[in-house]
Design a protein around this motif. Structure first.
Motif, short mmCIF file in Angstrom:
data_model
loop_
_atom_site.label_atom_id
_atom_site.label_comp_id
_atom_site.label_asym_id
_atom_site.label_seq_id
_atom_site.Cartn_x
_atom_site.Cartn_y
_atom_site.Cartn_z
N HIS A 105 0.86 -1.18 0.00
CA HIS A 105 0.00 0.00 0.00
C HIS A 105 0.90 1.24 0.00
N THR A 106 0.70 2.12 -0.97
CA THR A 106 1.56 3.29 -1.10
C THR A 106 0.74 4.56 -0.95
N ARG A 107 1.40 5.60 -0.47
CA ARG A 107 0.77 6.92 -0.31
C ARG A 107 1.77 7.97 -0.78
N LEU A 108 1.36 8.73 -1.79
CA LEU A 108 2.22 9.75 -2.39
C LEU A 108 1.61 11.12 -2.15
N SER A 109 2.36 12.02 -1.53
CA SER A 109 1.85 13.35 -1.20
C SER A 109 2.70 14.41 -1.87
N GLY A 110 2.03 15.41 -2.49
CA GLY A 110 2.73 16.49 -3.15
C GLY A 110 3.03 17.65 -2.22
N ASP A 111 3.66 18.69 -2.78
CA ASP A 111 4.02 19.86 -1.98
C ASP A 111 2.79 20.55 -1.40
N ASN A 112 1.67 20.41 -2.10
CA ASN A 112 0.45 21.08 -1.62
C ASN A 112 -0.53 20.10 -0.99
N ASN A 113 0.01 19.00 -0.43
CA ASN A 113 -0.76 18.02 0.33
C ASN A 113 -1.75 17.21 -0.52
N VAL A 114 -1.61 17.24 -1.84
CA VAL A 114 -2.42 16.37 -2.68
C VAL A 114 -1.91 14.95 -2.50
N THR A 115 -2.77 14.03 -2.12
CA THR A 115 -2.34 12.66 -1.77
C THR A 115 -2.95 11.66 -2.73
#
Length: 256
Positions: A105-115
């Motif tokens: 299970h993976t979780r990728l978060s951007g600089d602006n908290n888009v997950t």
């Protein structure tokens, strides 16, 4: 303006409007951090797991990565980022035996908290390193070529594919199962050069992977031809000459 010209003008404006709207949608998505991004993971040579991601627009986001294996909570931060051009483009995770049979299970978060979260089945996503130390032995009696190689992992549950060709001819291939590290090629042609390569993967006995390793570095072998009659006669003449020289030296010594 004629009716035909009016029709063409209307169609051109419709196309231009569609292009402008599509560009605007892409720009809005990129500037709002909604770029499409997909995480892809592989078990590399049963040693570690590499998860990488790519974006589909020009905006660069420095993502952070978290993961958990199976039902083991909680999500853990990436222990080692893979970086390119100053940005995180992947994560290297530790691997333990049989981890490939669990869901990642993976979780990728951007600089602006888009997950973005994904669940990846790892069983079929194993990529071994290519075989190495290729060697060739030829049985001149029955014109059979034996190819030998070493695998890059100690796993005993692999299958290999051998491909070979004569000079610049078409490739021929064969699948070798049961962790074999040799293969015979019968009826080879004399006085021709052969090019041979091997690749390997986890076999279906241990959860077949859909990924083959890269092909090994090629090995080249020139199969010598039989010496013709002229060469054999020349060898015989040379042998007779050497024998006569030897007898010429021994005869006086024997007389003494």
């Amino acid at each position: 303006m004629t009716a035909e010209q009016t029709k063409q003008y209307t169609e051109q404006m419709a196309v231009i409007t569609a292009i402008v709207l599509l560009t605007a949608v892409v720009v809005i998505k990129c500037t709002s951090g909604m770029c499409y991004v997909e995480v892809s993971c592989l078990v590399i040579n049963l040693e570690h797991m590499d998860c990488t991601w790519k974006q589909d627009c020009r905006l660069q986001l420095n993502y952070t990565f978290q993961s958990r294996l199976g039902s083991r909570p909680p999500f853990r931060d990436c222990p080692q980022y893979l970086r390119e051009g100053g940005y995180n483009v992947g994560c290297r995770l530790p691997y333990k035996i049989n981890d490939k049979f669990s869901s990642l299970h993976t979780r990728l978060s951007g600089d602006n908290n888009v997950t973005k979260e994904q669940t990846i089945q790892m069983k079929e996503r194993v990529k071994l390193n290519p075989p190495l130390n290729l060697s060739v032995v030829v049985n001149s009696t029955n014109l059979e070529l034996w190819l030998y190689w070493n695998t890059s992992t100690k796993s005993t549950c692999t299958e290999s594919e051998v491909r070979y060709r004569k000079q610049d001819d078409q490739w021929h291939s064969a699948i070798i199962q049961m962790s074999a590290t040799s293969h015979s090629i019968p009826f080879i042609f004399q006085n021709h050069q052969y090019e041979l390569q091997v690749r390997t993967r986890v076999s279906h006995f241990c959860g077949e992977s859909m990924f083959w390793s890269d092909w090994s570095a090629p090995i080249f072998y020139h199969v010598p031809g039989k010496r013709n009659a002229t060469a054999r006669i020349a060898d015989l003449h040379a042998l007779i000459y050497l024998a006569s020289v030897g007898l010429g030296w021994l005869w006086p010594q024997w007389m003494l």
